[in-house]
Design an enzyme around this catalytic site. Structure first.
Site, short mmCIF file in Angstrom:
data_model
loop_
_atom_site.label_atom_id
_atom_site.label_comp_id
_atom_site.label_asym_id
_atom_site.label_seq_id
_atom_site.Cartn_x
_atom_site.Cartn_y
_atom_site.Cartn_z
N ARG A 27 48.29 44.00 43.31
CA ARG A 27 47.80 45.29 42.81
C ARG A 27 48.86 46.38 42.91
O ARG A 27 48.53 47.55 43.14
CB ARG A 27 46.52 45.73 43.54
CG ARG A 27 45.33 44.82 43.31
CD ARG A 27 44.05 45.49 43.82
NE ARG A 27 42.96 44.53 43.90
CZ ARG A 27 42.11 44.44 44.92
NH1 ARG A 27 42.23 45.25 45.95
NH2 ARG A 27 41.16 43.55 44.92
N ARG A 31 45.59 52.26 41.58
CA ARG A 31 45.07 53.61 41.82
C ARG A 31 45.80 54.38 42.90
O ARG A 31 45.63 55.60 43.00
CB ARG A 31 43.58 53.51 42.18
CG ARG A 31 42.69 53.15 41.01
CD ARG A 31 41.26 52.99 41.46
NE ARG A 31 41.08 51.78 42.26
CZ ARG A 31 39.98 51.49 42.95
NH1 ARG A 31 38.97 52.34 42.97
NH2 ARG A 31 39.89 50.37 43.63
N ARG A 40 45.31 56.02 33.23
CA ARG A 40 43.93 55.56 33.12
C ARG A 40 43.04 56.64 32.53
O ARG A 40 42.16 56.36 31.70
CB ARG A 40 43.40 55.11 34.48
CG ARG A 40 41.96 54.65 34.41
CD ARG A 40 41.52 53.90 35.63
NE ARG A 40 40.09 53.63 35.60
CZ ARG A 40 39.47 52.81 36.44
NH1 ARG A 40 40.16 52.18 37.37
NH2 ARG A 40 38.17 52.62 36.36
N ASP A 77 42.92 42.08 34.08
CA ASP A 77 41.81 41.87 34.99
C ASP A 77 41.35 40.42 34.88
O ASP A 77 41.42 39.82 33.79
CB ASP A 77 40.65 42.81 34.66
CG ASP A 77 39.60 42.83 35.74
OD1 ASP A 77 38.63 42.03 35.65
OD2 ASP A 77 39.74 43.61 36.70
N TYR A 154 31.02 36.19 39.27
CA TYR A 154 30.66 37.39 38.51
C TYR A 154 29.77 37.03 37.31
O TYR A 154 28.84 37.77 36.97
CB TYR A 154 31.90 38.11 38.03
CG TYR A 154 32.73 38.71 39.15
CD1 TYR A 154 32.45 39.99 39.63
CD2 TYR A 154 33.78 38.02 39.73
CE1 TYR A 154 33.19 40.55 40.66
CE2 TYR A 154 34.53 38.56 40.76
CZ TYR A 154 34.23 39.83 41.22
OH TYR A 154 34.96 40.37 42.24
#
Length: 354
Positions: A27, A31, A40, A77, A154
């Site tokens: 990552r 963020r 973003r 992703d 998921y």
């Protein structure tokens, strides 16, 4: 073909001698970087960012402009795969990913098919091509996908989960149906990762975030076997070089010994297993990647340097170590602290490669 100027990562993944330990961070585009947050916001939402090759390239490159990292990793992703299968992926702020059409019955799972990879995931391959052009051979590009079990959690639960009650029940009550789901995801992932390799990815990582929530036998049947199928189906050479494969199973522990038999080239290790122990489990079969606790980056510069020193010492002398965190960098990290980590790897690791 652009000549690769820094191939430390690829050599370390193949357990070849290097002058210092290469470093990249899971990552690393994310963020914690203010410039990422700006892009973003410009994209409107996370999915739009993933599906815009130019913006995906921009955020992939951002950490490389700040830090002396030895690899770029594709910005995307793991849930692009079920999104391509028509499950209706969307993200809720503060809650994470959700699916409009989860697959929670045998009929729903049996109705799944491998999607048209080029049509439905071509934007990812476009991003790989744009990133490779932008990198201009400076460092290699890592592609990635989620493991079938992790992606499947998921798809079946319909959202992020900590209990995994639905998919665990499926494993016990209808294992043949779960086998079918794992096979469909694995077949899709083979095409997906091969598409990334064809577009220019020079190594690939399979993220198995949730496989270790299964007990040993179920892990081998539903997680490891499907990853083995992917490994067996991947393109292993491109542009005159082998394409290394990294498997990262969070919380693997003793299972690392089994994972080393899959034919992968490297195993990611989280911070719950020290590298010396992991090295005893796997011998000289694979390289090891990791494994500083991400929380260390919230501590003082002195503690970060000590954490780097301890991680390097835990692996010890010789080739086959790629420095990384034991999981992804967290959003609340001061970017300067990652710079301290990278500088410490550069400074402290050469003595382990004399």
């Amino acid at each position: 073909m652009t000549k690769l100027k820094n191939d430390l990562l690829l050599r370390a993944l193949m357990r070849q001698p290097v002058s210092r330990t290469p470093v990249w961070i899971m990552r690393q585009a994310g963020r914690y970087l203010p410039e990422y947050r700006e892009v973003r916001a410009k994209a409107g939402d996370f999915l739009n960012l993933c599906k815009n090759p130019e913006l995906a390239c921009e955020v992939t490159m951002q950490p490389l402009r700040r830090f002396k990292l030895d690899a770029a990793i594709l910005f995307s992703d793991i849930l692009t795969v079920p999104d391509a299968m028509g499950l209706g992926l969307y993200f809720v702020p503060g809650e994470g990913p959700k699916f409009k059409r989860p697959v929670q019955t045998a009929d729903a799972i049996k109705s799944l098919n491998v999607p048209n990879i080029e049509k439905d995931l071509g934007y990812v391959f476009d991003a790989v091509r744009v990133i490779r052009r932008e990198l201009n051979g400076d460092v290699p590009l890592i592609g990635f996908a989620g493991s079938p079990f992790t992606v499947g959690t998921y798809m079946v639960e319909g959202h992020s989960s900590r209990k995994f009650s639905t998919i665990k029940a499926l494993a016990k009550e209808a294992p043949d149906i779960l086998d079918h789901l794992m096979n469909i995801i694995a077949e899709t992932t083979i095409e997906y990762l091969n598409g990334q390799i064809d577009a220019g990815a020079q190594a690939v990582q399979i993220f198995d975030t949730w496989g270790a929530v299964l007990d040993g036998d179920d892990f081998r049947r539903f997680s490891m076997a499907s990853m083995q199928k992917i490994i067996d189906g991947l393109t292993r050479e491109k542009e005159g070089r082998k394409i290394p494969i990294i498997l990262f199973t969070k919380g693997a522990g003793l299972l690392l010994a089994d994972l080393a038999e899959t034919g992968c080239d490297a195993l990611g290790v989280d911070w719950t297993t020290d590298l010396a122990t992991a090295r005893r489990y796997v011998g000289d079969k694979v390289a090891l990647q990791g494994n500083l606790n991400p929380e260390t980056l919230l501590e003082s510069p002195e503690k970060i340097r000590q954490g780097v020193a301890d991680t390097l010492a835990s692996y010890g002398d010789g080739p086959g170590h790629i420095f990384n965190l034991g999981h992804g960098i967290t959003p609340n990290v001061d970017p300067d602290h990652l710079g301290i980590l990278v500088d410490a790897v550069y400074e402290l690791s050469p003595t382990f490669h004399l």
